[in-house]
Motif scaffolding. Structure first.
Motif, PDB file in Angstrom:
ATOM      1  N   ILE A 186      40.383  33.483 -35.992  1.00 40.02           N
ATOM      2  CA  ILE A 186      39.503  32.887 -34.990  1.00 40.02           C
ATOM      3  C   ILE A 186      40.337  32.591 -33.749  1.00 40.02           C
ATOM      4  O   ILE A 186      41.273  31.789 -33.795  1.00 40.02           O
ATOM      5  N   GLN A 187      40.006  33.246 -32.651  1.00 40.31           N
ATOM      6  CA  GLN A 187      40.706  33.000 -31.384  1.00 40.31           C
ATOM      7  C   GLN A 187      39.796  32.197 -30.470  1.00 40.31           C
ATOM      8  O   GLN A 187      38.704  32.646 -30.111  1.00 40.31           O
ATOM      9  N   ILE A 188      40.226  30.995 -30.111  1.00 40.49           N
ATOM     10  CA  ILE A 188      39.468  30.120 -29.222  1.00 40.49           C
ATOM     11  C   ILE A 188      40.142  30.169 -27.852  1.00 40.49           C
ATOM     12  O   ILE A 188      41.295  29.758 -27.690  1.00 40.49           O
ATOM     13  N   ILE A 189      39.423  30.716 -26.876  1.00 37.35           N
ATOM     14  CA  ILE A 189      40.004  31.033 -25.573  1.00 37.35           C
ATOM     15  C   ILE A 189      39.450  30.086 -24.509  1.00 37.35           C
ATOM     16  O   ILE A 189      38.230  29.935 -24.370  1.00 37.35           O
ATOM     17  N   ASP A 190      40.341  29.481 -23.751  1.00 35.64           N
ATOM     18  CA  ASP A 190      39.956  28.708 -22.579  1.00 35.64           C
ATOM     19  C   ASP A 190      39.861  29.697 -21.411  1.00 35.64           C
ATOM     20  O   ASP A 190      40.875  30.116 -20.857  1.00 35.64           O
ATOM     21  N   VAL A 191      38.656  30.077 -21.049  1.00 36.47           N
ATOM     22  CA  VAL A 191      38.444  31.206 -20.142  1.00 36.47           C
ATOM     23  C   VAL A 191      39.048  30.953 -18.768  1.00 36.47           C
ATOM     24  O   VAL A 191      39.803  31.778 -18.231  1.00 36.47           O
ATOM     25  N   ASP A 192      38.721  29.827 -18.162  1.00 34.76           N
ATOM     26  CA  ASP A 192      39.174  29.551 -16.794  1.00 34.76           C
ATOM     27  C   ASP A 192      40.200  28.430 -16.707  1.00 34.76           C
ATOM     28  O   ASP A 192      40.607  28.045 -15.612  1.00 34.76           O
ATOM     29  N   GLY A 193      40.605  27.894 -17.849  1.00 31.18           N
ATOM     30  CA  GLY A 193      41.662  26.891 -17.856  1.00 31.18           C
ATOM     31  C   GLY A 193      41.148  25.471 -17.743  1.00 31.18           C
ATOM     32  O   GLY A 193      40.100  25.201 -17.185  1.00 31.18           O
ATOM     33  N   ARG A 194      41.893  24.545 -18.337  1.00 36.93           N
ATOM     34  CA  ARG A 194      41.624  23.102 -18.269  1.00 36.93           C
ATOM     35  C   ARG A 194      40.238  22.749 -18.793  1.00 36.93           C
ATOM     36  O   ARG A 194      39.531  21.945 -18.195  1.00 36.93           O
ATOM     37  N   ILE A 347      32.971  13.531 -15.995  1.00 39.18           N
ATOM     38  CA  ILE A 347      33.080  12.248 -15.306  1.00 39.18           C
ATOM     39  C   ILE A 347      34.518  11.723 -15.294  1.00 39.18           C
ATOM     40  O   ILE A 347      34.765  10.606 -14.840  1.00 39.18           O
ATOM     41  N   ASP A 348      35.452  12.499 -15.814  1.00 33.40           N
ATOM     42  CA  ASP A 348      36.860  12.101 -15.829  1.00 33.40           C
ATOM     43  C   ASP A 348      37.706  13.373 -15.896  1.00 33.40           C
ATOM     44  O   ASP A 348      37.168  14.485 -15.919  1.00 33.40           O
ATOM     45  N   PRO A 349      39.037  13.250 -15.956  1.00 32.18           N
ATOM     46  CA  PRO A 349      39.883  14.456 -15.888  1.00 32.18           C
ATOM     47  C   PRO A 349      39.879  15.331 -17.137  1.00 32.18           C
ATOM     48  O   PRO A 349      40.572  16.361 -17.144  1.00 32.18           O
ATOM     49  N   ALA A 350      39.157  14.972 -18.198  1.00 31.50           N
ATOM     50  CA  ALA A 350      39.268  15.667 -19.484  1.00 31.50           C
ATOM     51  C   ALA A 350      39.125  17.170 -19.356  1.00 31.50           C
ATOM     52  O   ALA A 350      39.803  17.936 -20.050  1.00 31.50           O
ATOM     53  N   ASN A 351      38.234  17.645 -18.491  1.00 30.66           N
ATOM     54  CA  ASN A 351      38.039  19.072 -18.280  1.00 30.66           C
ATOM     55  C   ASN A 351      38.315  19.458 -16.824  1.00 30.66           C
ATOM     56  O   ASN A 351      37.693  20.380 -16.292  1.00 30.66           O
ATOM     57  N   GLY A 352      39.212  18.742 -16.208  1.00 31.18           N
ATOM     58  CA  GLY A 352      39.491  19.009 -14.797  1.00 31.18           C
ATOM     59  C   GLY A 352      38.287  18.708 -13.918  1.00 31.18           C
ATOM     60  O   GLY A 352      38.137  19.309 -12.852  1.00 31.18           O
ATOM     61  N   TRP A 353      37.392  17.811 -14.384  1.00 30.02           N
ATOM     62  CA  TRP A 353      36.213  17.348 -13.662  1.00 30.02           C
ATOM     63  C   TRP A 353      35.097  18.391 -13.587  1.00 30.02           C
ATOM     64  O   TRP A 353      34.043  18.118 -13.022  1.00 30.02           O
ATOM     65  N   SER A 354      35.296  19.562 -14.181  1.00 30.19           N
ATOM     66  CA  SER A 354      34.277  20.603 -14.059  1.00 30.19           C
ATOM     67  C   SER A 354      34.266  21.467 -15.316  1.00 30.19           C
ATOM     68  O   SER A 354      35.128  22.342 -15.468  1.00 30.19           O
ATOM     69  N   PRO A 355      33.323  21.239 -16.252  1.00 30.07           N
ATOM     70  CA  PRO A 355      33.278  22.048 -17.481  1.00 30.07           C
ATOM     71  C   PRO A 355      33.077  23.531 -17.186  1.00 30.07           C
ATOM     72  O   PRO A 355      32.314  23.913 -16.290  1.00 30.07           O
ATOM     73  N   THR A 356      33.793  24.354 -17.949  1.00 31.43           N
ATOM     74  CA  THR A 356      33.678  25.811 -17.835  1.00 31.43           C
ATOM     75  C   THR A 356      33.530  26.394 -19.238  1.00 31.43           C
ATOM     76  O   THR A 356      33.479  25.663 -20.229  1.00 31.43           O
ATOM     77  N   ASP A 357      33.494  27.717 -19.315  1.00 25.95           N
ATOM     78  CA  ASP A 357      33.173  28.375 -20.581  1.00 25.95           C
ATOM     79  C   ASP A 357      34.365  28.406 -21.544  1.00 25.95           C
ATOM     80  O   ASP A 357      35.533  28.416 -21.137  1.00 25.95           O
ATOM     81  N   ILE A 358      34.010  28.465 -22.823  1.00 29.20           N
ATOM     82  CA  ILE A 358      34.943  28.749 -23.917  1.00 29.20           C
ATOM     83  C   ILE A 358      34.480  30.050 -24.555  1.00 29.20           C
ATOM     84  O   ILE A 358      33.274  30.329 -24.618  1.00 29.20           O
ATOM     85  N   HIS A 359      35.414  30.861 -25.016  1.00 32.39           N
ATOM     86  CA  HIS A 359      35.047  32.106 -25.687  1.00 32.39           C
ATOM     87  C   HIS A 359      35.714  32.145 -27.061  1.00 32.39           C
ATOM     88  O   HIS A 359      36.883  31.766 -27.203  1.00 32.39           O
ATOM     89  N   VAL A 360      34.950  32.599 -28.049  1.00 34.19           N
ATOM     90  CA  VAL A 360      35.461  32.722 -29.415  1.00 34.19           C
ATOM     91  C   VAL A 360      35.466  34.194 -29.805  1.00 34.19           C
ATOM     92  O   VAL A 360      34.445  34.883 -29.661  1.00 34.19           O
ATOM     93  N   ARG A 361      36.610  34.667 -30.294  1.00 32.83           N
ATOM     94  CA  ARG A 361      36.725  36.007 -30.872  1.00 32.83           C
ATOM     95  C   ARG A 361      37.140  35.864 -32.326  1.00 32.83           C
ATOM     96  O   ARG A 361      38.043  35.082 -32.651  1.00 32.83           O
ATOM     97  N   VAL A 362      36.502  36.635 -33.184  1.00 37.26           N
ATOM     98  CA  VAL A 362      36.883  36.666 -34.595  1.00 37.26           C
ATOM     99  C   VAL A 362      37.389  38.074 -34.904  1.00 37.26           C
ATOM    100  O   VAL A 362      36.737  39.069 -34.567  1.00 37.26           O
TER     101      VAL A 362
END
Length: 794
Positions: A186-194, A347-362
Motif C-alpha cells: 500500500i503506497q500512500i502518496i502526498d500528491v502536492d505536499g504538506r 484552520i491551523d498549520p496541520a495541512n499547510g492551511w489548505s487540504p489537498t489530495d491523497i493518492h493510494v496505490r496498491v
C-alpha cells in the motif's frame, strides 16, 4: 554560471516563479527521462563540476530550444557507460541524436536552461564508469529542475513497479475505504505536499466475523519502542492482540504521528467551527458498509502529521515535512480492510492551511521493494532511499539486525556472536566491519592543496603522497562541521573521507568563494570499505594483499599511510587507519568487487578467528580508545578543543584557515573541555546525562560504555574547565538530575592504551616474505596504468 534560453516571448509570457518547481537528480553513470509540455523550462545543473552530460529528445526536431550548437555526440558514444531502466532504453531507441550539454571541464554549479516548444520527452544521460580505488574519475550527479508554463499540481509520481492492482484518489477533505490482500503493498502518496493522511487497518477475517481488531498506536509504540514505526527491524503496526497488521517498507518523510486521534467534530466545535467536516466522521461513513461501528474519535496512524512533544511536555504541531510526491509504502501482513483520509483541517498549520489530495496505490504481492528511509543531504535535496553496501549480500546472510546509518544498512551485531563476543574478538584476534557509509570526496585540480590548506587547521602542505592525516573541518565561529581523514594521492590529488555528506557541499562553496580551480566530487558510491582491526589483522591481510613494486608492502606500511594493490585480483586501496584503538587497516574497493573481497578476507581469516563486528561493539572499542563521534562528542557548537581533539590544531600553521581566529580565541580562553570519567557502580550511563557538582550542572556525558576489558563503566564528558582536572569528583544526575546521583571521577582519556602502543605495533621480524607483484602481472599498477600513477608525485 547558468546559460538561459529566453525564447522569443515577451517577459510577461515567461513562467511565473510561483509555479511548483519539480527537481530530480540524474545519478552519475545513469540516464533519466523527463516529460515536457510547451513552454516548460528545464534547467540542468552540473552540481560538482567536471561531469560530461548529454540530452536526447523524443519529439519533433527543434522542439527543445536553447541547445548548444555543434554539440552532437557521435552515434554510439552516448549509449556507453551508463545504466538505464527498460522504459528509458525504449525511449532511447526512439530518440534523436545526443547533444552534449557539458564537457569534462564544466565548472561546479554550471547550468543550462532549455525551453520546450512542443510535447516532448528528454532523456538526460550522465556517462561514467567504474572508478578504481586509486583513480579519481568518479561520475557525479546532475540536478534537473523543471519549471512548468502551466500549473501542474495534482500530478502523481510514476508507480514504483508496473504491477498496480488499485489506483485510488482521495479528494481533499474526504476519506475512502478499500480492501487489501495479505502480502500486497500500500503506497500512500502526498500528491502536492504538506497534507496529512490518517490510516486505519482492520483484520478482514475478524471483521467478517463481527470482531473489530484494528491498528492500535499505543500497543505499537510499546512493542516497537518508538513513536512511530519505520523501515527496518522495528517496522510493524500491531492491534490490541499484539498481532502485526502492516509493516513499513519505505518512507520518504520519516516524521509522522501515532499518538493522537484523527481530527474530530469536537476539535472544530471547541475551536469555534461547529459542523466542520472531519476525518472521524468521514471514516465512519466510508467504513459503515464493512460493518465497522462508528466512533467519536479514531486512533489512527497520522501519516505526514507533524506533531511533537516539546521541552515543556506540551504536544505541539506545525506544517508537515512532506513534499510533493512523498509517500509511505506499507505491506499487508494479513487480509485487511483499510481506510485512508485526506485530512480536512484548514484552520491551523496541520495541512499547510489548505487540504489537498491523497493518492493510494496498491501493488501486487509478487513485487519486491527494498526497505529504506529517505535521506536528504540538505533540506532541499531530492530524497534518496537507504541503500545496501557492496558487502550486504554477505553480511545479511549472517544477521537480520541492521540499522539505517546515514543512508546505508549496516549491521548492529551478528547473530552468531553478539556485541560482547565481537568486542573481545577485536581486542584479542581480529574483526571485519562494514563502514561503507563513510562519505568519500575526490578533491582534484591545481588548487586542491590550497583549498584543503584553507579548509582545515592541519598543515596539508606537509602531507606526503601516500600519507593520511586526521583533521576537523570547522565553521568560521570555530564549531565543527565534521571530522575525517585526508588521503594524498598525488601532487594535486586528495581524497576526503568523513561522515557527513554536507562536507562536500561546504568545500565546494568554499572553493567557489575564493575563486579556486578545484573539483570536489562525491565518490561514495564508487568506494565501499571494510575495516579489519585487531592484533591479527596484519597477519590476515599479508596472505591476501599483492602490491606493485613501487607501493609499500603491508609490513612497510606505517600508521596513517596507505598503499595500493589487489586482493583476490580486485583493485584495492589499503590504509593503516581505524576506529578501534587496535592495530588495523581499512580496505577500499568498488562495490562490484565487494563480495569477492569479503569472501577472500573471511577465508584468509579462518586460522586467526576473524569475526564480523557490528556497530554496537564498534561503539564500545572507540569509546575505550577515546575516539569521538559526530552528534555525540562534537557538533557545530563545539570546537576541536571541546571535542577532545586539540592535537589537530597546531600553533604554528603558516597559512590562514577557516575558523582560525575563533579557534585561537577559544584556545586562549577555554570554557569547556572533553574529559574521561570513571563511574562508580553498574548503573547505566548514556549520552546526554547531566553532570553536577552540588546543585549546579557543570557538564554533560557525551558517550559512555561498560568496558569489558577494564571492568568498569567509563564515559567521555564535556565539563566546565573549573572541574575538568583529573581527580575531580563529580556526580551524574538521573531522573531530574537531583533525585538520583551516581558518583564519578574525572580521569585522563583514552581509558584504554593511552599511549596507543597497540595501534602503532611494528611487525615481528620473523614474519614470512610479502607478496609483491612482478611487472606485467595483474597486481602491478605500473603495468595496469600506462599513464604512470607511479609518477603522480613528480
Amino acid at each position: 554560471m547558468t546559460r538561459v534560453w529566453c525564447g522569443e516571448a515577451s517577459p510577461s509570457a515567461q513562467p511565473a516563479p510561483a509555479l511548483r518547481l519539480t527537481s530530480a537528480i540524474v545519478r552519475g553513470g545513469r540516464a533519466r527521462a523527463f516529460s515536457l509540455r510547451p513552454g516548460d523550462r528545464m534547467t540542468v545543473r552540473n552540481l560538482e563540476g567536471g561531469q560530461p552530460a548529454w540530452v536526447r529528445i523524443v519529439g519533433e526536431a527543434g522542439a527543445l530550444r536553447g541547445l548548444p550548437q555543434g554539440g552532437t555526440v557521435p552515434a554510439g558514444a552516448s549509449d556507453a557507460a551508463f545504466e538505464t531502466s527498460p522504459a528509458t532504453e525504449e525511449l532511447l531507441r526512439q530518440a534523436g541524436p545526443a547533444v552534449q550539454l557539458f564537457d569534462g571541464e564544466a565548472a561546479a554549479g554550471a547550468g543550462i536552461t532549455l525551453e520546450a516548444a512542443g510535447e516532448l520527452v528528454c532523456v538526460v544521460g550522465v556517462p561514467g564508469g567504474i572508478m578504481a580505488p586509486d583513480r579519481q574519475d568518479t561520475p557525479t550527479d546532475l540536478l534537473v529542475e523543471v519549471l512548468p508554463a502551466v500549473e501542474r499540481s495534482g500530478e502523481l509520481p510514476p508507480p514504483l513497479a508496473p504491477d498496480v492492482v488499485l489506483e485510488l484518489r482521495i479528494a481533499a477533505a474526504s476519506a475512502s475505504a478499500y480492501e487489501v490482500k495479505a502480502g500486497q503493498y500500500i503506497q500512500i502518496i502526498d500528491v502536492d505536499g504538506r497534507q496529512c493522511s490518517d490510516f486505519l487497518a482492520f483484520d478482514a477475517a475478524e471483521l467478517r466475523a463481527g470482531r473489530e481488531y484494528d491498528i492500535d498506536p499505543t500497543t505499537t509504540r510499546t512493542l516497537m519502542g518508538s513513536s512511530f514505526s519505520g523501515p527496518g527491524l522495528h517496522s510493524k503496526y500491531f492491534d490490541t492482540r499484539m498481532r502485526p497488521l502492516v509493516e513499513v517498507v519505505q518512507d520518504t518523510v520519516g516524521r509522522h504521528d501515532t499518538f493522537l486521534l484523527a481530527c474530530t467534530a469536537k476539535y472544530y466545535e471547541d475551536m469555534g467551527y461547529p459542523g466542520h467536516s472531519n476525518c472521524t466522521e468521514n471514516f465512519n461513513r466510508t467504513l459503515a458498509p464493512f460493518g465497522v461501528t462508528a466512533r467519536k474519535g479514531w486512533p489512527a496512524i497520522n501519516f505526514f502529521y507533524n506533531t511533537f512533544v516539546d521541552a515543556h511536555d506540551r504536544i505541539s504541531m506545525d506544517e508537515p515535512w512532506s513534499r510533493p510526491g512523498d509517500y509511505v509504502l506499507l505491506r499487508a501482513l494479513t487480509d485487511l480492510v483499510c481506510a485512508s483520509s485526506s485530512c480536512t483541517d484548514d484552520i491551523d498549520p496541520a495541512n499547510g492551511w489548505s487540504p489537498t489530495d491523497i493518492h493510494v496505490r496498491v501493488y501486487d504481492a509478487a513485487c519486491q521493494f527494498p526497505n529504506g528511509s529517505a535521506h536528504r543531504m540538505t533540506p532541499d535535496a531530492e530524497p534518496r532511499m537507504s541503500r545496501q553496501t557492496g558487502f550486504h549480500s554477505r553480511t545479511s546472510a549472517l544477521t537480520r539486525k541492521f540499522e539505517d546509518y546515514r543512508g546505508f544498512w549496516l549491521a548492529s551485531c551478528y547473530s552468531g556472536s553478539g556485541p560482547i563476543e565481537e568486542y573481545w574478538a577485536c581486542r584479542e584476534r581480529a574483526v571485519v566491519t562494514d563502514l561503507s557509509a563513510l562519505r568519500k570526496f575526490e578533491i582534484t585540480g591545481p588548487d586542491a592543496e590550497d583549498l584543503l590548506q584553507l579548509a582545515v587547521p592541519r598543515n596539508v602542505k606537509k602531507l606526503a603522497v601516500g600519507q593520511v592525516v586526521y583533521t576537523p573541518l570547522c565553521y568560521d565561529h570555530g564549531g565543527m562541521i565534521d571530522d575525517g581523514t585526508i588521503f594524498r594521492l598525488g601532487t594535486h590529488n586528495f581524497r576526503w573521507i568523513c561522515g557527513d555528506e554536507f562536507s562536500g557541499v561546504w568545500l565546494r562553496e568554499l572553493a567557489a568563494k575564493h575563486g579556486m580551480k578545484v573539483f570536489v566530487r562525491n565518490s561514495s558510491d564508487q568506494l565501499h570499505n571494510l575495516s579489519v582491526q585487531g592484533p591479527r589483522s596484519r597477519a590476515i591481510l599479508k596472505r591476501l594483499l599483492v602490491t606493485p613494486p613501487h607501493q609499500p608492502t603491508l609490513n612497510e606500511l606505517k600508521w596513517f599511510r596507505f598503499t595500493i594493490g589487489r586482493i583476490a585480483d580486485r583493485p584495492v586501496l589499503v590504509s593503516r587507519t581505524g576506529y578501534t584503538g587496535e592495530l588495523g587497516y581499512e580496505i577500499f574497493c568498488h562495490p562490484n568487487d565487494g563480495e569477492t573481497v569479503w569472501d577472500a578476507l573471511m577465508e584468509a581469516g579462518v586460522p586467526d578467528g576473524l569475526t564480523p563486528m557490528g556497530l554496537l561493539a564498534l561503539d564500545m572499542v572507540r569509546i575505550e580508545a577515546g575516539l569521538v563521534f559526530a552528534g555525540y562528542d562534537f557538533s557545530d557548537e563545539t570546537d576541536p578543543f571541546e571535542a577532545g581533539i586539540g592535537f589537530t590544531v597546531p600553533n604554528d600553521k603558516p597559512d590562514p584557515y577557516v575558523g582560525a581566529a575563533a579557534i585561537e580565541r577559544r584556545r586562549q580562553s577555554p570554557h569547556r573541555r572533553l574529559v574521561g570519567l570513571e563511574v562508580a557502580g553498574n548503573e547505566p550511563i548514556g549520552h546526554g546525562d547531566c553532570i553536577h557538582v552540588g546543585r549546579a550542572q557543570v557538564g554533560v556525558v557525551t558517550s559512555a560504555v561498560r568496558s569489558p576489558i577494564l571492568g568498569k563503566t567509563i564515559a567521555l564528558a564535556r565539563l566546565d574547565v573549573s572541574v575538568a582536572e583529573p581527580g575531580t569528583p563529580v556526580e551524574i544526575g538521573k531522573l531530574d538530575g537531583h533525585q538520583k546521583r551516581i558518583p564519578a571521577m574525572v580521569v585522563a582519556f583514552p581509558h584504554f592504551d593511552p599511549r596507543k602502543t597497540r595501534v602503532r605495533a611494528d611487525p615481528p621480524v620473523d614474519e614470512a616474505p610479502e607478496r609483491i607483484a612482478a611487472s606485467g602481472q595483474a597486481g602491478s599498477v605500473v603495468a595496469d596504468d600506462p599513464r604512470g600513477s607511479v609518477n603522480r608525485s613528480r
